[in-house]
Design a protein around this motif. Structure first.
Motif, mmCIF file in Angstrom:
data_model
loop_
_atom_site.group_PDB
_atom_site.id
_atom_site.type_symbol
_atom_site.label_atom_id
_atom_site.label_comp_id
_atom_site.label_asym_id
_atom_site.label_seq_id
_atom_site.Cartn_x
_atom_site.Cartn_y
_atom_site.Cartn_z
ATOM 1 N N ARG A 186 6.737 42.446 -9.316
ATOM 2 C CA ARG A 186 5.496 43.160 -9.649
ATOM 3 C C ARG A 186 4.298 42.550 -8.920
ATOM 4 O O ARG A 186 3.390 43.260 -8.519
ATOM 5 C CB ARG A 186 5.281 43.227 -11.154
ATOM 6 C CG ARG A 186 4.563 42.069 -11.757
ATOM 7 C CD ARG A 186 4.293 42.270 -13.208
ATOM 8 N NE ARG A 186 5.556 42.370 -13.913
ATOM 9 C CZ ARG A 186 5.675 42.445 -15.216
ATOM 10 N NH1 ARG A 186 4.614 42.448 -15.967
ATOM 11 N NH2 ARG A 186 6.848 42.501 -15.775
ATOM 12 N N TYR A 187 4.298 41.232 -8.726
ATOM 13 C CA TYR A 187 3.198 40.589 -8.004
ATOM 14 C C TYR A 187 3.252 40.923 -6.517
ATOM 15 O O TYR A 187 2.223 41.181 -5.901
ATOM 16 C CB TYR A 187 3.228 39.076 -8.210
ATOM 17 C CG TYR A 187 3.078 38.681 -9.660
ATOM 18 C CD1 TYR A 187 1.953 39.056 -10.387
ATOM 19 C CD2 TYR A 187 4.067 37.952 -10.300
ATOM 20 C CE1 TYR A 187 1.815 38.708 -11.719
ATOM 21 C CE2 TYR A 187 3.938 37.597 -11.628
ATOM 22 C CZ TYR A 187 2.812 37.980 -12.340
ATOM 23 O OH TYR A 187 2.685 37.638 -13.653
ATOM 24 N N VAL A 188 4.441 40.930 -5.952
ATOM 25 C CA VAL A 188 4.595 41.264 -4.530
ATOM 26 C C VAL A 188 4.142 42.695 -4.285
ATOM 27 O O VAL A 188 3.416 42.975 -3.326
ATOM 28 C CB VAL A 188 6.060 41.054 -4.073
ATOM 29 C CG1 VAL A 188 6.287 41.609 -2.693
ATOM 30 C CG2 VAL A 188 6.414 39.581 -4.129
ATOM 31 N N LEU A 189 4.551 43.621 -5.141
ATOM 32 C CA LEU A 189 4.152 45.014 -4.971
ATOM 33 C C LEU A 189 2.644 45.188 -5.150
ATOM 34 O O LEU A 189 2.003 45.941 -4.416
ATOM 35 C CB LEU A 189 4.903 45.901 -5.967
ATOM 36 C CG LEU A 189 6.396 46.042 -5.720
ATOM 37 C CD1 LEU A 189 7.043 46.828 -6.854
ATOM 38 C CD2 LEU A 189 6.668 46.715 -4.397
ATOM 39 N N GLY A 190 2.069 44.489 -6.116
ATOM 40 C CA GLY A 190 0.625 44.586 -6.352
ATOM 41 C C GLY A 190 -0.189 44.045 -5.195
ATOM 42 O O GLY A 190 -1.150 44.675 -4.742
ATOM 43 N N VAL A 191 0.189 42.875 -4.691
ATOM 44 C CA VAL A 191 -0.531 42.273 -3.561
ATOM 45 C C VAL A 191 -0.358 43.134 -2.313
ATOM 46 O O VAL A 191 -1.322 43.374 -1.577
ATOM 47 C CB VAL A 191 -0.041 40.827 -3.310
ATOM 48 C CG1 VAL A 191 -0.578 40.282 -2.005
ATOM 49 C CG2 VAL A 191 -0.445 39.933 -4.471
#
Length: 47
Positions: free
Chosen positions: A24-29
């Motif tokens: 989720r962090y990779v997709l958000g960034v």
């Protein structure tokens, strides 16, 4: 025919590993970077 029931696994046993929430962090960034990049391209292409 055998009257044996198949082995039942719990969700944790079937998953067989940890489930960190890194995705989720990779997709958000990544999404944020794409938006910023397109905004920069739009601003420089408009001039």
């Amino acid at each position: 025919m055998s009257d044996e029931r198949p082995e039942q696994l719990t969700t944790t046993e079937a998953r067989a590993g940890a489930t960190p929430h890194v995705t989720r962090y990779v997709l958000g960034v990544g999404l944020a970077l794409v938006i910023v990049l397109f905004a920069i391209i739009y601003l420089f292409a408009a001039t």
